[in-house]
Each structure stands twice: as C-alpha cells, then as structure tokens.
Design a protein around this motif. Structure first.
Motif, PDB file in Angstrom:
ATOM      1  N   SER A   1      36.659  30.843  33.737  1.00  0.00           N
ATOM      2  CA  SER A   1      38.029  31.260  33.411  1.00  0.00           C
ATOM      3  C   SER A   1      38.436  32.497  34.203  1.00  0.00           C
ATOM      4  O   SER A   1      39.570  32.605  34.679  1.00  0.00           O
ATOM      5  N   LYS A   2      37.499  33.437  34.354  1.00  0.00           N
ATOM      6  CA  LYS A   2      37.796  34.682  35.062  1.00  0.00           C
ATOM      7  C   LYS A   2      38.024  34.445  36.544  1.00  0.00           C
ATOM      8  O   LYS A   2      38.883  35.056  37.170  1.00  0.00           O
ATOM      9  N   ILE A   3      37.239  33.509  37.131  1.00  0.00           N
ATOM     10  CA  ILE A   3      37.392  33.216  38.556  1.00  0.00           C
ATOM     11  C   ILE A   3      38.733  32.551  38.822  1.00  0.00           C
ATOM     12  O   ILE A   3      39.318  32.691  39.897  1.00  0.00           O
ATOM     13  N   GLY A   4      39.225  31.831  37.827  1.00  0.00           N
ATOM     14  CA  GLY A   4      40.534  31.210  37.976  1.00  0.00           C
ATOM     15  C   GLY A   4      40.485  29.758  38.379  1.00  0.00           C
ATOM     16  O   GLY A   4      41.489  29.186  38.817  1.00  0.00           O
ATOM     17  N   PHE A   5      39.314  29.134  38.238  1.00  0.00           N
ATOM     18  CA  PHE A   5      39.208  27.712  38.521  1.00  0.00           C
ATOM     19  C   PHE A   5      39.913  26.914  37.428  1.00  0.00           C
ATOM     20  O   PHE A   5      40.550  27.473  36.537  1.00  0.00           O
ATOM     21  N   VAL A   6      39.740  25.601  37.487  1.00  0.00           N
ATOM     22  CA  VAL A   6      40.375  24.726  36.501  1.00  0.00           C
ATOM     23  C   VAL A   6      39.946  25.168  35.105  1.00  0.00           C
ATOM     24  O   VAL A   6      38.788  25.538  34.874  1.00  0.00           O
ATOM     25  N   ASN A   7      40.892  25.147  34.191  1.00  0.00           N
ATOM     26  CA  ASN A   7      40.608  25.564  32.819  1.00  0.00           C
ATOM     27  C   ASN A   7      39.416  24.789  32.269  1.00  0.00           C
ATOM     28  O   ASN A   7      39.440  23.565  32.206  1.00  0.00           O
ATOM     29  N   PRO A   8      38.319  25.497  31.924  1.00  0.00           N
ATOM     30  CA  PRO A   8      37.103  24.792  31.524  1.00  0.00           C
ATOM     31  C   PRO A   8      37.269  24.050  30.206  1.00  0.00           C
ATOM     32  O   PRO A   8      38.065  24.429  29.352  1.00  0.00           O
ATOM     33  N   GLN A   9      36.502  22.979  30.081  1.00  0.00           N
ATOM     34  CA  GLN A   9      36.477  22.229  28.828  1.00  0.00           C
ATOM     35  C   GLN A   9      35.957  23.140  27.725  1.00  0.00           C
ATOM     36  O   GLN A   9      35.007  23.891  27.929  1.00  0.00           O
ATOM     37  N   PRO A  10      36.568  23.124  26.535  1.00  0.00           N
ATOM     38  CA  PRO A  10      36.095  23.998  25.443  1.00  0.00           C
ATOM     39  C   PRO A  10      34.623  23.733  25.126  1.00  0.00           C
ATOM     40  O   PRO A  10      34.156  22.588  25.178  1.00  0.00           O
ATOM     41  N   PHE A  11      33.914  24.790  24.798  1.00  0.00           N
ATOM     42  CA  PHE A  11      32.500  24.698  24.443  1.00  0.00           C
ATOM     43  C   PHE A  11      32.395  24.350  22.959  1.00  0.00           C
ATOM     44  O   PHE A  11      32.820  25.118  22.103  1.00  0.00           O
TER      45      PHE A  11
END
Length: 698
Positions: free
Chosen positions: A105-115
């Motif tokens: 999230s911090k790097i700004g890639f695709v919004n990660p799938q929720p854990f």
C-alpha cells in the motif's frame, strides 16, 4: 464436560419447558449474544476457496517453513522434545502478511487484497504441515537410525545400514507423506460436525487466529510480535556470541560446570541454551519436572551404582559408550520406559476411542443422521448462529469421496512399487499389508487426537518396527525393514491427525475444507524438499553428528535402531541383568500411568510422566535444567502478572526458540566453509590446571 446449573438456569429451564417457542428464541438470543461470527459479519468470507489460496500466503509459508524446519531439526537432533509451534506459526504468519500488505500500500502498487483470517489459517496450516515433516520424516529417529554412524553404536549390528543421501530421502518422503491426507478426507464431516470432536490444539489455534483479526486482537498481536522480535534478536546474538568460544571439543558456555566438575561429569549443569529455556516456557510444568526427575534418578543414582558393577555385570575394559557396557543399560532401560508408557497410552486412547465411537454410533443410529455425505442434516436448523454459519460453509466446498479413495489407491500403488527399490529389505507385501491396515489406524489416531489432543504416531511407528522387523528376520535385513516400515506408518498416521486438526481450525475460522486440504498438500510437498535439505546441511556441516557427547547426539536415532535390533534378535542383545531392569521399568511406567489415571485430577497433575522421565536416561539431565529455568521464569512472571504472562509468555518462548534455532543456519555454513571459532573456553580442575602450566613451562 458437565457444568453445574445455577438457580437462574434452572428457573429459565422450567419456564422454557412450558413454552418451547420461548426456549428456541432464548437459545437463539443467547447464541447470538455470545457469537464469535457476529463479530465478523462485516468481514466478507472470500467468495471461493481459491481466493483463500494466495501467492503471497505461500511465499510467506515457504520462508517460515525453512525457519521452523531448522528449529524442529535442531530439537530433533539434540533431545527430541518438540513443543507445539502452531502459535508461533499463526503469529508470524499474521505479522508477515500485515507487513506485506502495508508495504504494498505504501509503495503505491495495486490495492492489495485484504488480509483475512482464512488466509492466516492457510499460512499456519502450510507451515505446520511442512515443519511436521522434519519430525515425521525421522531425521532424528528412524531415518538417521539407518546410518552407519548410529549402527556403530548399536548392539551386534554394524553391517545392516543405509547412509542418508538427498535423492532417496526426498523420494521416500514424497511416496509416503501424502497417503495420510487422503485416508481421512471422506470422514471429515463425521469427525468435525457429527461427532463434534474438540481437537484442543486446533481449536486453540482457531481462537488465536480469530482474535488476531479483531481490532483489539490485532493491537495485541502487534505487541506480541514486537516482543517475539526482541527475544528472537537476543537469542540469535547469544548463539553468535557463544560460537566464538567453541574452538575445540567440550569448549564454550554449553559446557560450563555450573554445579562443579563432578556434577558436570554426570551431566548436571546449565548449558545456557536459549532454545531449551524457551521450550521450558511452553511445555507444561509437569513435563519439565518429569524430565529433571528422570535425570536425577538415572544419572544421579542408577548409572553410578551400575558403574560400580564394572567387571561383574559387564567387562571392565569396555568404554562407557559401548552398547555392551553402561551405554546398553542407558539405552535399553529408556526403551523399556518408552514402550511401557507408549503401549499403556495406546490402549487407553484406543479404548476411549472405541467406547466413544460406540456411543456416538448408537446415539446417531436411532436418528439415522450419521453420514459421510456433504449435505447438512435437518438438525442443523436448531444449531447456534455460529454453528449454522460454520456448518454451512464447511459443507459448501465438497471434496468427493471418490477423489480421496482413488488418490489413496493410486499413491499406495506407486509407493508399493517404489519403496522396495529404495529399501531392498522392505518387500512389497510388507508395504501392502501396512497400507491395508493404515486407514483404520489413521482414523484411530485422528479420532483419539480429537478426544485427547495426543497424536500417537510414534507409538504406531514402534509397533511397525517390531511387527515388520520380526516378520523380515535378522538374516533378511529386518533392522532396516523395521525402521523403514516405522517411517511409512508414522507418516500416514501423523499427517492424518494433522489434517483433521486443521479441518477443525478451518471450521472455526470459516476456511474452506478444500483450501485446508490444498494448503496441507502444498505444505507437505514443501516439507518433503526443505526438511531433507536442512538435515543434509547438518549432516555435512557437523562431523560428530550423532556421536554421544557431541552438540547434536541424536538420542532417538540410537533408541529407534536398538528397538529394531530388539525386535529382530530378541533379548540376546542385552547386557547382564539389563533384562530384569527393563521389566521393572516397563512395569513402573504402566503403574505410574495407572496411578495418574486413578487419582483425582487435583492430585494426578503432580504425578510425573514416564515418557518424559525416560528421555534423559540416555542423554543426561543438562537440558532439563534449562527447561526448569524456563518454567521458573514463567512461574514467577505468572505470580507478578498472570495476564501479561499468558499474553506474552508464548511470544517470549517462541523468540528464544526461533533465534537460536535459526543461528544453526549460519553456523552450519561457517562449518562447511571451514571457518573455525577463534577461542576455546574450557574448565579444568585445579590439579589438572597446575599440570598443564608445568607442561607449558617445560
């Protein structure tokens, strides 16, 4: 368990009897009031079982599998006492995935799938399945017991051996480690829903994972991980610091004569092992006390008395480590206690299993609701809110019975054809007989584990040693055949109980049975490669591996091989009067268990455990002192603040175990590279020191 009814409960019961509708409404209200799943109503369950199996989960699982395999391997090759690492696996899995999602999230890639907690369960299942192979693979017991290193320490058995190589170890594990998974899959509904078996470890792991994914639980988990990290760093650096002082034999802090040189000679000293201090914090108090009591009984009383019989009971010229001398009494008396305890608990658990199963079948038979099918029964409408939701999702993703049966038959056929090429002493019909009876034994072990939380995999393995070894006979390689048969049996019954325990964890975390099965299969496949590679690193890095008195003596390997010899040759392998002592300690182990089961629980908890008492008979009590130090730390902590001790004790223990455990990787690499520690710290008596000084001056 039955609970006492309060006056309020009795009054409510009387009212509800007069109005069944009120009863149902009240039960539903109470169930929802105490509902775990209501807490997670806002958290959607992944739409399909495939969504629970993510690439990042298996990447994290792979990394943690390597870490935990090193830990289990070190424990295997030192004392053989391996605590449950489920909590550590769940906690570290939570930490790594949280860190992963935050970083992405911090790097700004695709919004990660929720854990999700389902993904957390997949990681825990995969890691425990993988590191479990380090135990059931026999690297500290039956498999290493085949080697010539152990054969040279055994009674009348120097020729019949098979040295480990990466190729056959990996091949062997791949053809025997998956059968247990397929043997219990058709019975998952019976075990989890119909019989409602508790599986205490699986249930505790599920509650832990559920708590991690609540706001309060996540906050506590972060603090626990921080604590684990601190003690991991301390333990790792302590192992690194100790390494500098181990340039020769019997050098370093691990050989510190804490209670004097005479006590040190009899293995009574504190060896500054962070690993076993951590193990002592996890193991119950009675286990640690039993190990210490066994060490005092053997090395403090029995071995000095038997050593006085040198020249009478055994030849005076024999070395202490000779199996026909004092070493024979250490090994075979330990075997007698282990067998006495193992057989008693085997028949106890088997009896409880059969009795409970009979009552279950009788109770279900009247309603005709016992079924292997994947469809809910009409009774499900009366279940609590949590149970309704869990049952619905547990039965949603079917694993067809034909898939499990055909998978078992196919793997059994490949295994029956392959194993005789790995072990020519193990004939195909021995294997076929094992595979015919294995599903029944796997069910018994899985059911018994659900009732008592005890997996008797090693006991089933020992039964295979004696039956197949005696069938093969000494002239046809019965020792290797027995040890190999032990491996086949242990892997089947061990993975079967592990999988059903994971099904229970998945049931309580709303994880799909398919995702549990697939993660167990992938974890087992990882373990079949990682564990042999980790053992191979130990085998190549440490020249004295398996030698008495070395850093890694592998006591269980000697014990398992001598069990195989005993099964093949009979009692002729025993030194003088050893058989009588074996009978006494075999009977004593059974008697102690009978007393423990007869007494009331408040008194029974003070009765020692014969299996734990037997471990230091061969190895010595030094590690028991470490474990008792861990117990003492936890005991004092609980008296100061029980809440903090309960919350952070497992994290501290896991950090101590993991840090020193992972230090074995760089120490092995340094040993392979030929890098020697610069200093030898050794302790001498005053007289010896004076003679050394005189010699150096001359």
């Amino acid at each position: 368990m039955e609970t006492d009814k309060t006056e309020m409960g009795l009054e409510m019961e009387r009212k509800n009897k007069r109005n069944p509708e009120v009863e149902e409404e009240e039960e539903e209200r109470q169930a929802k009031y105490y509902s775990v799943e209501e807490t997670f109503d806002e958290h959607e369950v992944p739409p399909t079982w495939r969504n629970q199996l993510t690439l990042r989960a298996f990447v994290v699982s792979f990394v943690l599998s390597i870490l935990f395999s090193f830990i289990v391997m070190k424990l295997n090759l030192t004392t053989g006492i391996i605590p449950s690492l489920n909590v550590s696996a769940g906690l570290l899995g939570f930490f790594f995935l949280k860190m992963w999602t935050a970083l992405v999230s911090k790097i700004g890639f695709v919004n990660p799938q929720p854990f999700t907690r389902q993904e957390n369960t997949v990681i825990q299942t995969c890691v425990v399945a993988s590191s479990g192979i380090a135990f059931s693979g026999g690297f500290g017991s039956y498999l290493f017991g085949m080697s010539d290193i152990i054969a040279k320490q055994s009674a009348e058995d120097k020729i019949d051996h098979k040295n480990p190589t990466l190729s056959w170890m990996i091949g062997f594990l791949f053809v025997v480690s998956f059968l247990g998974l397929f043997s219990v899959v058709p019975l998952r509904k019976i075990m989890i829903i119909d019989f409602k078996l508790t599986y205490p470890s699986g249930t505790a792991t599920a509650h832990l994972i559920n708590s991690f994914h609540t706001p309060a639980g996540a906050k506590l988990a972060k603090k626990q991980v921080k604590t684990l990290g601190k003690f991991f760093s301390f333990s790792f650096m302590w192992g690194f610091f100790q390494w500098f002082y181990t340039a020769g034999d019997h050098c370093g802090f691990s050989n510190f004569p804490t209670f004097g040189l005479k006590a040190y000679k009899n293995k009574f000293y504190f060896d500054f092992s962070a690993t076993y201090v951590g193990v002592g914090m996890i193991c119950p108090y009675i286990v640690n006390v039993s190990v210490l009591l066994g060490g005092i009984l053997s090395w403090g009383i029995m071995w000095p008395l038997i050593e006085n019989k040198r020249g009478d009971w055994y030849p005076a010229e024999l070395e202490t480590s000779d199996i026909h001398g004092l070493q024979g009494y250490r090994v075979f008396i330990a075997i007698a206690m282990i067998l006495g305890d193992g057989l008693y608990n085997f028949f106890k658990v088997l009896t409880r299993t059969l009795v409970a199963l009979l009552f279950q079948l009788r109770g279900r038979g009247t309603r005709n609701s016992l079924s292997v099918s994947d469809h809910p029964s009409p009774k499900s409408s009366k279940l609590s809110y949590d149970d309704q939701r869990r049952t619905r999702l547990f039965l949603k993703d079917q694993i067809p019975a034909w898939f499990a049966i055909s998978g078992y038959v196919a793997i059994a056929a490949v295994s029956t054809a392959t194993l005789p090429h790995i072990f020519h002493q193990l004939k195909w019909y021995y294997i076929l007989v094992i595979y015919i009876f294995a599903p029944t034994l796997a069910f018994c072990n899985a059911y018994g584990c659900g009732l008592t939380d005890w997996s008797l995999a090693s006991t089933y393995g020992k039964l295979a040693i004696f039956t197949i070894g005696a069938w093969a006979g000494a002239s046809h390689g019965g020792v290797i055949a027995g040890l190999a048969a032990c491996g086949v049996m242990m892997n089947i019954v061990s993975t079967a109980s592990d999988l059903t325990q994971d099904f229970k964890t998945g049931y309580l975390t709303l994880s799909s049975p398919r995702s549990m099965f697939v993660s167990q299969v992938i974890g087992t496949a990882m373990g079949c490669i990682i564990s042999p590679c980790v053992f191979w690193l130990f085998y190549k890095a440490f020249d004295d591996l398996g030698q008495p008195g070395s850093e890694y003596p592998s006591p269980n390997a000697v014990i398992y091989r001598n069990m195989a010899i005993l099964g093949v040759q009979g009692f002729s392998a025993l030194p003088k009067e050893c058989l009588l002592l074996c009978y006494i300690f075999f009977g004593t182990a059974i008697l102690i268990n009978l007393i423990k089961d007869t007494l009331a629980k408040r008194w029974a908890r003070f009765i020692p455990l014969p299996m734990a008492m037997a471990i230091p008979f061969y190895l010595g009590p030094y590690f028991a002192i470490d474990m008792c130090v861990g117990s003492f730390i936890l005991f004092v902590w609980e008296r100061i603040s029980k809440t903090k001790a309960d919350a952070f004790g497992p994290a501290v223990a896991s950090g101590l175990i993991c840090g020193e455990g992972i230090w074995t990787l760089p120490s092995s690499i340094l040993a392979l590279a030929g890098v020697k520690p610069p200093i030898c710290m050794k302790f001498l008596s005053g007289g010896t020191n004076n003679r050394v000084d005189t010699f150096l001056r001359s």
